[in-house]
Design an enzyme around this catalytic site. Structure first.
Site, PDB file in Angstrom:
ATOM      1  N   ASP A 145       0.774  -1.252   0.012  1.00 55.98           N
ATOM      2  CA  ASP A 145       0.071   0.084   0.009  1.00 55.98           C
ATOM      3  C   ASP A 145       0.827   1.214   0.072  1.00 55.98           C
ATOM      4  O   ASP A 145       2.073   1.188   0.477  1.00 55.98           O
ATOM      5  CB  ASP A 145      -0.937   0.090   1.198  1.00 55.98           C
ATOM      6  CG  ASP A 145      -2.138  -0.933   1.183  1.00 55.98           C
ATOM      7  OD1 ASP A 145      -2.233  -1.659  -0.066  1.00 55.98           O
ATOM      8  OD2 ASP A 145      -2.734  -1.468   2.113  1.00 55.98           O
ATOM      9  N   LYS A 195      -3.806   2.958  -2.739  1.00 57.46           N
ATOM     10  CA  LYS A 195      -5.334   3.346  -2.669  1.00 57.46           C
ATOM     11  C   LYS A 195      -5.039   4.624  -1.486  1.00 57.46           C
ATOM     12  O   LYS A 195      -4.834   4.547  -0.352  1.00 57.46           O
ATOM     13  CB  LYS A 195      -5.927   2.238  -1.707  1.00 57.46           C
ATOM     14  CG  LYS A 195      -6.276   1.293  -3.015  1.00 57.46           C
ATOM     15  CD  LYS A 195      -7.318   0.024  -2.188  1.00 57.46           C
ATOM     16  CE  LYS A 195      -8.307   0.533  -2.592  1.00 57.46           C
ATOM     17  NZ  LYS A 195      -9.108   0.807  -3.763  1.00 57.46           N
ATOM     18  N   MET A 250      -9.168   7.162   8.938  1.00 57.89           N
ATOM     19  CA  MET A 250      -9.785   7.915   7.579  1.00 57.89           C
ATOM     20  C   MET A 250     -11.212   8.637   7.965  1.00 57.89           C
ATOM     21  O   MET A 250     -11.858   8.918   7.388  1.00 57.89           O
ATOM     22  CB  MET A 250     -10.555   6.696   6.616  1.00 57.89           C
ATOM     23  CG  MET A 250      -9.206   5.599   6.034  1.00 57.89           C
ATOM     24  SD  MET A 250      -9.936   4.284   5.363  1.00 57.89           S
ATOM     25  CE  MET A 250     -10.784   3.540   6.558  1.00 57.89           C
TER      26      MET A 250
END
Length: 250
Positions: A40, A62, A175
């Site tokens: 990632d 991502k 997030m």
């Protein structure tokens, strides 16, 4: 599913929050042996530097609200590389089982009949709390710990706001930078005090870590200052700021 290392074609592992010292021995061993490492964007350069010289590093980026490799394409790539006979390491920041879409990748491997194993990693909430000198759970304070996402596939994520608004509740929001004002509003609507302690930990465990104490009243403003990946800790403050926050409540 086979679990013996000698029979495993794919390993899905957690790289931890960024500090290479927090990488587990098992994950480090796999990094040194893998033919291909699909990582990632948030896996730190210091961690990637520990990969074996034979390993091909492929970023499967991502990023929230930005350019991203589709999850289906990532899963297909893992399967294809394994079918080609490569020893594949799927390396994710933190722990693969905490908002890491682990289940979707395991489903793809199961459907293809590919053996795998999962190696956990230290998740950002644990690293962030440690940086505050705080425990995520504490006798007499909170009987549960909630790990939340700020948004999901449908937009801003709904939560059990009534439970989160109770005094002593502790939650880590992943997030959540764009959801801070939404979280603040929902909690206050359910009776949470504006003086509820909170903290925004940016780049937890890394050399450029920044700890930003806040209260529920200041959470959106403080969160907006974070430029890198951040975890929001509701109900916790840095230990040296605890007294000041308690005085503010009084």
């Amino acid at each position: 599913m086979e679990t013996l290392e000698t029979q495993t074609q794919v390993t899905l592992a957690g790289a931890g929050p960024g500090d290479p010292d927090l990488l587990t021995v098992a994950v480090l061993r796999e990094m040194m042996c893998a033919d291909v490492i699909l990582h990632d964007t948030l896996v730190s350069a210091e961690v990637l530097a520990l990969a074996g010289p034979q390993a091909q590093l492929i970023e499967t980026g991502k990023t929230g609200f930005g350019p991203s490799m589709k999850q289906g394409d990532i899963s297909s790539l893992i399967v294809r590389l394994a079918q080609e006979g490569q020893r594949v390491l799927r390396l994710k920041s933190g722990d693969p089982g905490v908002f890491g879409r682990l289940g979707e990748e395991l489903d793809a491997l199961d459907a293809a009949g590919i053996a795998y194993r999962v190696l956990p990693g230290i998740t950002a909430a644990s690293a962030a709390a440690a940086s505050l000198g705080q425990s995520l759970t504490e006798r007499g304070r909170n009987r549960e710990l909630r790990l939340l996402t700020g948004h999901d596939a449908d937009g801003l994520a709904e939560q059990d706001w009534a439970a989160l608004a109770r005094p002593g509740a502790v939650a880590a929001i992943y997030m959540g930078k764009r959801a801070a004002r939404y979280v603040q509003g929902r909690l206050m609507m359910h009776g949470a005090s504006p003086a509820t302690p909170a903290c925004v930990v940016e780049n937890a465990s890394r050399a450029d870590q920044v700890i930003r104490p806040a209260t529920l009243a200041t959470l959106p403003t403080v969160t907006a200052e974070a430029k890198g990946p951040a975890v929001i800790l509701l109900g916790l403050a840095p230990r040296d700021a605890r007294t000041a926050l308690m005085e503010a409540v009084l």
